[in-house]
Design an enzyme around this catalytic site. Structure first.
Site, PDB file in Angstrom:
ATOM      1  N   ASP A  62      48.115  65.288  61.335  1.00 42.21           N
ATOM      2  CA  ASP A  62      48.104  65.232  62.800  1.00 42.21           C
ATOM      3  C   ASP A  62      46.823  65.839  63.356  1.00 42.21           C
ATOM      4  OD1 ASP A  62      50.675  64.210  62.659  1.00 42.21           O
ATOM      5  OD2 ASP A  62      51.621  66.174  62.942  1.00 42.21           O
TER       6      ASP A  62
ATOM      7  N   ASP B 154      48.123  60.240  60.071  1.00 45.01           N
ATOM      8  CA  ASP B 154      49.447  60.268  60.689  1.00 45.01           C
ATOM      9  C   ASP B 154      49.288  60.225  62.201  1.00 45.01           C
ATOM     10  OD1 ASP B 154      52.183  60.296  60.855  1.00 45.01           O
ATOM     11  OD2 ASP B 154      52.426  62.399  60.381  1.00 45.01           O
TER      12      ASP B 154
ATOM     13  N   ASP C 136      51.487  65.125  68.032  1.00 38.24           N
ATOM     14  CA  ASP C 136      52.887  65.191  67.629  1.00 38.24           C
ATOM     15  C   ASP C 136      53.559  66.477  68.099  1.00 38.24           C
ATOM     16  OD1 ASP C 136      52.589  62.781  66.393  1.00 38.24           O
ATOM     17  OD2 ASP C 136      53.207  63.459  64.404  1.00 38.24           O
TER      18      ASP C 136
ATOM     19  N   ARG D  97      53.725  54.214  68.941  1.00 35.57           N
ATOM     20  CA  ARG D  97      53.956  55.600  69.341  1.00 35.57           C
ATOM     21  C   ARG D  97      52.973  56.069  70.419  1.00 35.57           C
ATOM     22  NH1 ARG D  97      55.346  58.889  63.691  1.00 35.57           N
ATOM     23  NH2 ARG D  97      56.769  57.315  62.834  1.00 35.57           N
TER      24      ARG D  97
END
Length: 531
Positions: free
Chosen positions: A161, A190, A194, A243
């Site tokens: 992240d 990734d 997050d 996302r």
């Protein structure tokens, strides 16, 4: 979860890293960062000021950043860290101290508070090195670039992240940053942004998120639904597979963002989440809003968005796109003031303001970039009365409430559909102990402060609560806030346990937040009443 089948990388992305020399210098506290003012949910829960009022330290290596954190008098001593140059694995080592908990493979903001990290000079680049925020509060990150952080391959950092938050994180403002990858999961990357395991009151503003398989998530699984009150505004999402964000449970406010080339899906509201989606511009994208890759539905309230060359999938067992006829299926109350730019100008105003090294410019609410005011604690601008706004509720301070031994009315905490949850709890205690009608059992936070909530499956009107401390701990609770747990709005603030009254509020959750204590606080009963 379904993985996108393809990922698109512009040929011009490649860039080189320059290794900066280790350096740290202490300056006078007045050298604070310029900002446009904290906005969104980061203004709630007491607000987000970062290191305002603390010393200013300059750092050109990751080791120097860690050293600045570890050199404070305590883990909560305010500090502003001005970063320049390139931060990477070669110049980032673990530093130890009583006021920090760092690691060598990431910039670690763990178990700390009251910190600002801001890029200065020619810019600050975190190259293949992520920023990890854990068990921390009141953090500001501004004017930096974080790129190419990997979870597989080499070198590894931060679970892949760019910026990741987890485990009881409160009040974070990330502003004017660039978050970039060079591919999707297959290429070792990734998420760019997050949040998981109890993260609340976060704003991401005036930032760019590019060239990634995953923009970011709120909640790591369908059962991780305790993350909430997140604002995304005036950000650019470009060449992202999915996302933008993925939201599991909780509430997000998503307005005035520019979305270009969302390749598989965009805002993915699922597992009971509710997203308020206002005046965004979606272009050349697919399935930009809905519930995707799961049968657990999420919800959205929409207004003023523009869909420019957007395609939609057909509904299916695990696919529930909001379009092509996009309609609201919930309502979301926003507790703070905000000003909406017209969706038609969002691409241009975001292009002029979003990202690092743009002079921290912001929109004036009329589609025009303006220079910021000085000071990281500058208040957010008032909303224009001619535009869509939500007024900020008042949170009045009151004297210590007087205990009520025999309150009248029905204790809603004992209703058949009532439950309880909260922040981390001390060993041997339970959330459910506050609603069992038994004064000999109790909940206690793992530290001196924490949240305890009573919740229901359907909304209740609540105007009074009674907080009863366990025997032997009377007087331990200091200052507190009562929150509408469904929206994050502060209903009342004060000090001491006992009876607390406030304006009648219809909600599915009431939270009692302990913000200070003289000893280990122990809540034996959290009673709730309609009047």
């Amino acid at each position: 979860m379904k993985r996108p089948v393809g990922w698109r990388l512009p040929a011009a992305l490649a860039s080189t890293a320059v290794v900066a020399a280790v350096g740290v210098a202490l300056q006078a506290p007045q050298a604070s960062a310029a900002t446009g003012g904290v906005t969104g949910y980061a203004t709630q829960n007491g607000g987000t000021t970062g290191g305002a009022g603390g010393a200013t330290v300059q750092a050109s290596t990751g080791t120097a950043i860690h050293a600045a954190l570890c050199g404070r008098a305590s883990s909560s001593t305010p500090i502003i860290i001005q970063v320049s140059g390139t931060i990477n694995h070669g110049n980032t080592t673990k530093v130890s101290g009583d006021s920090c908990n760092t690691a060598a493979d990431k910039i670690e903001l763990k178990e700390i508070s009251n910190v600002t990290i801001i890029g200065v000079g020619g810019g600050a680049i975190f190259d293949q090195l992520g920023i990890h925020i854990r068990d921390s509060s009141n953090i500001i990150i501004q004017n930096v670039t974080v790129r190419n952080v990997k979870k597989s391959g080499s070198p590894l950092s931060n679970g892949g992240d760019a910026i990741g938050m987890e485990s009881t994180v409160r009040n974070v403002w990330v502003d004017h940053v660039n978050l970039e990858a060079s591919g999707g999961e297959a290429e070792g990357f990734d998420g760019l942004f997050d949040m998981k395991d109890d993260v609340e009151y976060v704003t991401l503003s005036y930032s760019t998120l590019r060239n990634s398989g995953r923009g970011g998530l709120i909640g790591s699984s369908e059962s991780d639904t305790g993350n909430s009150f997140i604002t995304f505004h005036h950000n650019l999402y470009e060449n992202i597979d999915s996302r933008t964000p993925l939201l599991r449970g909780g509430i997000a406010h998503i307005y005035n963002n520019s979305y270009v080339s969302l390749n598989e899906s965009g805002i993915n509201s699922r597992a009971g989440a509710r997203a308020k989606v206002d005046n965004n511009y979606f272009k050349n994208s697919k399935d930009v809003l809905g519930t995707f890759y799961t049968s657990e539905a999420g919800y959205w309230q929409v207004s003023g968005n523009i869909f420019d060359n957007v395609t939609w999938s057909s509904p299916g067992t695990d696919t529930n796109p909001a379009g092509p006829n996009v309609q609201s299926n919930t309502t979301v109350s926003i507790p703070y003031s905000y000003t909406l730019d017209a969706a038609s100008c969002v691409p241009s105003v975001v292009a002029a303001t979003a990202g690092a090294n743009k002079g921290l410019q912001v929109s004036n609410g009329s589609c025009t970039p303006v220079s910021p005011s000085a000071g990281p604690s500058s208040p957010a601008p008032s909303a224009s009365p001619s535009r869509s706004t939500a007024p900020s509720p008042s949170a009045s301070s009151v004297p210590s409430p007087q205990p009520s031994s025999s309150p009248s009315g029905t204790n809603l905490s004992l209703a058949s559909d009532a439950g309880a949850d909260g922040s981390s709890k001390a060993s041997g205690t339970s959330y459910g102990n506050v609603k069992d009608g038994n004064l000999s059992t109790f909940w206690s936070p793992s530290g001196a402060t924490g949240d305890i909530s009573v919740k229901w499956s359907s909304a209740k009107s609540v105007s009074r609560i009674v907080i009863r401390e366990a025997s032997g701990s009377t007087g331990a609770i200091g200052s507190w806030q009562v929150l509408n747990g469904a929206t994050g709005a502060v209903l009342k603030s004060g000090s001491g346990a006992g009876t607390i009254t406030f304006t009648a509020t219809s909600t599915t959750k009431v939270t009692f937040r302990i913000t200070s204590s003289s000893a280990a606080p122990k809540v034996a009963e959290f009673e709730t009443y309609a009047s």
